[in-house]
Design an enzyme around this catalytic site. Structure first.
Site, PDB file in Angstrom:
ATOM      1  N   HIS A 132     -16.127   1.766 -15.153  1.00  0.00           N
ATOM      2  CA  HIS A 132     -15.843   1.038 -13.918  1.00  0.00           C
ATOM      3  C   HIS A 132     -17.000   0.129 -13.527  1.00  0.00           C
ATOM      4  O   HIS A 132     -16.929  -0.598 -12.535  1.00  0.00           O
ATOM      5  CB  HIS A 132     -15.561   2.060 -12.803  1.00  0.00           C
TER       6      HIS A 132
ATOM      7  N   TYR B 270     -11.639 -10.680  -1.806  1.00  0.00           N
ATOM      8  CA  TYR B 270     -12.421  -9.436  -1.781  1.00  0.00           C
ATOM      9  C   TYR B 270     -13.871  -9.781  -1.449  1.00  0.00           C
ATOM     10  O   TYR B 270     -14.458 -10.651  -2.091  1.00  0.00           O
ATOM     11  CB  TYR B 270     -12.404  -8.754  -3.153  1.00  0.00           C
TER      12      TYR B 270
ATOM     13  N   HIS C  46     -14.964  -4.850   0.214  1.00  0.00           N
ATOM     14  CA  HIS C  46     -14.979  -4.204  -1.096  1.00  0.00           C
ATOM     15  C   HIS C  46     -16.388  -3.903  -1.603  1.00  0.00           C
ATOM     16  O   HIS C  46     -16.553  -3.099  -2.515  1.00  0.00           O
ATOM     17  CB  HIS C  46     -14.240  -5.094  -2.105  1.00  0.00           C
TER      18      HIS C  46
ATOM     19  N   ARG D 190      -5.582   1.373 -13.471  1.00  0.00           N
ATOM     20  CA  ARG D 190      -4.194   1.603 -13.050  1.00  0.00           C
ATOM     21  C   ARG D 190      -3.514   0.319 -12.573  1.00  0.00           C
ATOM     22  O   ARG D 190      -4.064  -0.424 -11.767  1.00  0.00           O
ATOM     23  CB  ARG D 190      -4.146   2.658 -11.945  1.00  0.00           C
TER      24      ARG D 190
ATOM     25  N   ARG E  63     -14.158   1.627   4.350  1.00  0.00           N
ATOM     26  CA  ARG E  63     -12.899   0.915   4.537  1.00  0.00           C
ATOM     27  C   ARG E  63     -11.686   1.833   4.473  1.00  0.00           C
ATOM     28  O   ARG E  63     -10.776   1.738   5.288  1.00  0.00           O
ATOM     29  CB  ARG E  63     -12.760  -0.164   3.461  1.00  0.00           C
TER      30      ARG E  63
ATOM     31  N   ASN F  14       0.824  -1.211   0.000  1.00  0.00           N
ATOM     32  CA  ASN F  14       0.000   0.000   0.000  1.00  0.00           C
ATOM     33  C   ASN F  14       0.859   1.262   0.000  1.00  0.00           C
ATOM     34  O   ASN F  14       0.559   2.240  -0.703  1.00  0.00           O
ATOM     35  CB  ASN F  14      -0.909   0.019   1.235  1.00  0.00           C
TER      36      ASN F  14
ATOM     37  N   ARG G 266     -10.690  -4.977 -14.211  1.00  0.00           N
ATOM     38  CA  ARG G 266      -9.439  -5.642 -13.808  1.00  0.00           C
ATOM     39  C   ARG G 266      -9.631  -7.139 -14.029  1.00  0.00           C
ATOM     40  O   ARG G 266     -10.455  -7.769 -13.371  1.00  0.00           O
ATOM     41  CB  ARG G 266      -9.095  -5.361 -12.343  1.00  0.00           C
TER      42      ARG G 266
END
Length: 682
Positions: free
Chosen positions: A426, A459, A588, A396, A560, A43, A366
């Protein structure tokens, strides 16, 4: 006087602090505590790649006369971020060296961490160096004429050598952790020794630099800006533009120069000058960098890990009938990773091979590195079906993987649609059209998380499989719009009455739902809003929640990560509470519950309330119409609201406060797993 908004970057760093705290949590198994250290490191690398360039740039922008940004405030913010990171790094080192390494030792595992090489294993280590490592080493001299460019987040040594004639030389040496495992495990009787690749090289430098005196060896790492320089309006092939920029990403501006603390000042200055790192933030680190690699520590001891939670198969999913038939009998909700992702894979596999299926539409953001979903879409195209895939190349750090799959699908006959340059898609949606004689039927998938079987293992997300005509007809309209590769505008309005689509009606609809609770509160009726998201930043939505709080609406937030809303301030947000949950799975899912005078409305979706999600992306949130599923989601969120083990409350000063344990201990992820296990057979 209280802040009106928390800073997003400081908020993000507090989330990483929460991750670090789990490494300190004695209730967490040992290897999982080490994994939390790895997550923290990963992170932090991302923060330096993505956010630190923004903080530094803001300081520069503020120097312009036309800028409204206060230079002193930005300098203070940058210093504050650096101070927080420094304190966290000190805490990190203490947890690792004084707590976790001794616990490994108690289990007959020695992770050699800044320790000499034991004589008993020196021969095995040297043999590994000569036979496996030496081939990858490429030393270069570090001097004023050096043109060497340290790659992003790669590991290097700076080595001080003295020749037989007394001449001093500085060499730069790669640590090939992208080619070889970061750790070597060596068994000696009942003891397991684990060595860093760094130390395998360090202990054998005399075999590489024969005839030299080795006067010093210091580890370094350079982190570079991750932003791609994409033109907002681009007439050419977006995939070509992305591909060119990916080649430049690792050549980006250095944002951090991380060096071991024992490096002499003159060597540090020499390296900074000769490697063109003068503008990077200098960060003193320890002997080892890239400690995100701790996640691959070669320890296989189930007693030191979480107990296994086998994925649950929903009871209504039958092998004896096609999944499409089961979905037509009633909506299905899959709660990953508690419930098996095999149902989602089956959805695509069966569609690809069903002779009656004519068309498949899907968005991919993704993609798994070895995606079975994409392989199913390729098979569908080869089976003669029309397959249309909206691939987001601007996800990204996943651009290269998405680009690879897009090319592979395109060569198989899949129609590939890239979003316009300045707009990300997205949404997590899929639509399947099936012909029955003269009649078309629709089945669809709407989710809170990516269609990625890899991340679905850790997730927490929600995936709705449905044949609801109202939802799926609007999904079809959205796919038709996306195929045109246009930006949303007043010239292409689409009326969405059921799904909520960013750029069209998502923000407006959520504001209306909050306003309804405000009006109920003003009438003296119960008014309650419960929202679970990853991040909350966008000020229009935050201000509306403040307005609702002031009207008497009770608001419970489960956030979160980034949270810019300040809770618990009298006269502004006294009716708002915020929880943050960090546990074995990454929270998530996005869930929105509005009490509606007892007739609760529940929405799921892909959108956080961030500026990027609301104003610069195509996102889809959707209502849950099935009453049983609605009640199930409310139950799952209730477990999280009552979590007093893994949750912390965020107060008005952004302190993370553990709830007072009163009565039964509730660990929400465990409770959710047990709840779903009891409801459905294993």
């Amino acid at each position: 006087m209280h802040l009106q908004y928390f800073n997003r970057d400081i908020s993000w760093l507090t989330f990483n602090e929460r991750v670090l705290n789990e490494a300190e949590n004695k209730e967490v198994p040992l290897i999982e505590r080490i994994n939390f250290l790895a997550i923290y490191s990963s992170n932090l690398d991302e923060f330096y790649r993505v956010r630190m360039p923004v903080l530094r740039a803001l300081k520069k922008i503020s120097e312009k006369e036309e800028s409204k940004i206060n230079a002193d405030e930005q300098a203070t913010l940058l210093n504050q971020a650096n101070d927080i990171i420094l304190k966290q790094q000190i805490k990190y080192g203490k947890i690792l060296t004084t707590e976790l390494l001794p616990l490994l030792k108690e289990n007959n595992i020695t992770l050699l961490y800044n320790q000499p090489l034991p004589d008993s294993i020196a021969g095995q280590v040297s043999n590994y160096f000569l036979s496996e490592v030496l081939a990858y080493l490429q030393p270069v001299q570090l001097d004023a004429d050096s043109s060497f460019f340290p790659e992003n987040n790669k590991l290097y040594f700076i080595i001080q050598l003295i020749t037989a004639s007394g001449v001093e030389k500085q060499m730069l040496l790669n640590i090939p952790s992208d080619e070889l495992p970061r750790f070597l495990s060596v068994k000696q009787d009942a003891e397991q020794y684990i060595l860093f690749l760094d130390d395998i090289i360090r202990f054998n430098l005399d075999k590489l630099f024969v005839g030299y005196i080795i006067n010093g060896c210091y580890s370094i790492k350079v982190t570079r800006d991750a932003e791609l320089d994409l033109k907002d309006e681009y007439a050419g092939d977006l995939s070509e533009q992305i591909e060119k920029q990916l080649n430049k990403r690792d050549m980006g501006l250095a944002t951090r120069f991380l060096y071991s603390g024992d490096m002499p000042l003159d060597v540090l200055q020499l390296a900074s000058a000769n490697l063109d790192l003068q503008k990077a933030t200098l960060v003193e680190g320890g002997r080892y960098h890239n400690l995100k690699d701790l996640s691959s520590l070669p320890v296989n001891n189930p007693a030191l890990q979480y107990d296994k939670w086998p994925a649950i198969s929903p009871q209504q999913i039958l092998i004896s009938q096609p999944l499409a038939v089961t979905i037509a009998q009633g909506d299905i909700l899959i709660n990953t990773p508690y419930q098996s992702y095999s149902t989602i894979l089956r959805f695509f596999n069966e569609a690809a091979n069903n002779p009656d299926v004519e068309e498949i539409n899907v968005t991919l953001y993704r993609v798994a590195s070895n995606s079975r979903i994409v392989n199913a879409l390729i098979s569908a195209a080869k089976n003669g079906k029309k397959v249309r895939v909206v691939v987001e190349l601007k996800a990204r750090f996943d651009e290269a993987n998405n680009l690879k799959w897009a090319k592979k699908m395109k060569s198989a006959g899949v129609e590939i649609i890239y979003s316009v340059t300045a707009l990300k898609v997205h949404a997590k949606i899929a639509l399947v059209k099936t012909r029955h004689g003269n009649r078309l039927s629709y089945s669809g998938l709407l989710a809170t998380g990516n269609l990625n079987e890899g991340t679905a293992r850790f997730y927490t997300d929600h995936v709705l499989l449905t044949t609801n005509h109202d939802l799926l007809r609007e999904l079809e309209l959205l796919f038709i719009f996306l195929a045109k590769r246009e930006k949303p505008s007043s010239s292409n309005p689409i009326q969405f009455n059921h799904i909520l689509v960013a750029q069209f009606n998502l923000q407006t609809r959520f504001l209306e739902l909050i306003d309804r609770e405000i009006n109920l509160a003003k009438q003296g009726l119960p008014a309650v809003i419960t929202i679970k998201m990853n991040n909350l930043e966008e000020k229009v939505m935050i201000n509306k929640l403040y307005e609702a709080s002031q009207a008497g609406v009770k608001i419970s937030l489960i956030i979160r990560g980034i949270c810019c809303l300040v809770p618990g301030v009298v006269g502004m947000s006294e009716n708002i509470t915020i929880k943050r949950i960090v546990d074995r799975y990454l929270e998530h899912g996005r869930v929105f519950i509005f009490n509606n005078n007892g007739n609760q409305e529940v929405f799921l979706g892909s959108a956080d309330w961030m500026n990027r999600n609301i104003y610069h992306r195509i996102e889809v949130c959707f209502p849950v119409y099935n009453d049983a599923i609605k009640q199930e989601l409310i139950k799952l969120i209730d477990y999280q609201l009552n979590d007093n083990v893994q949750a912390v409350m965020i107060d008005e000063h952004f302190n993370q406060v553990k709830p007072v344990l009163k009565g039964e201990a509730i660990q929400s992820q465990k409770a959710i797993y047990h709840y779903l296990s009891g409801k459905y057979s294993l």
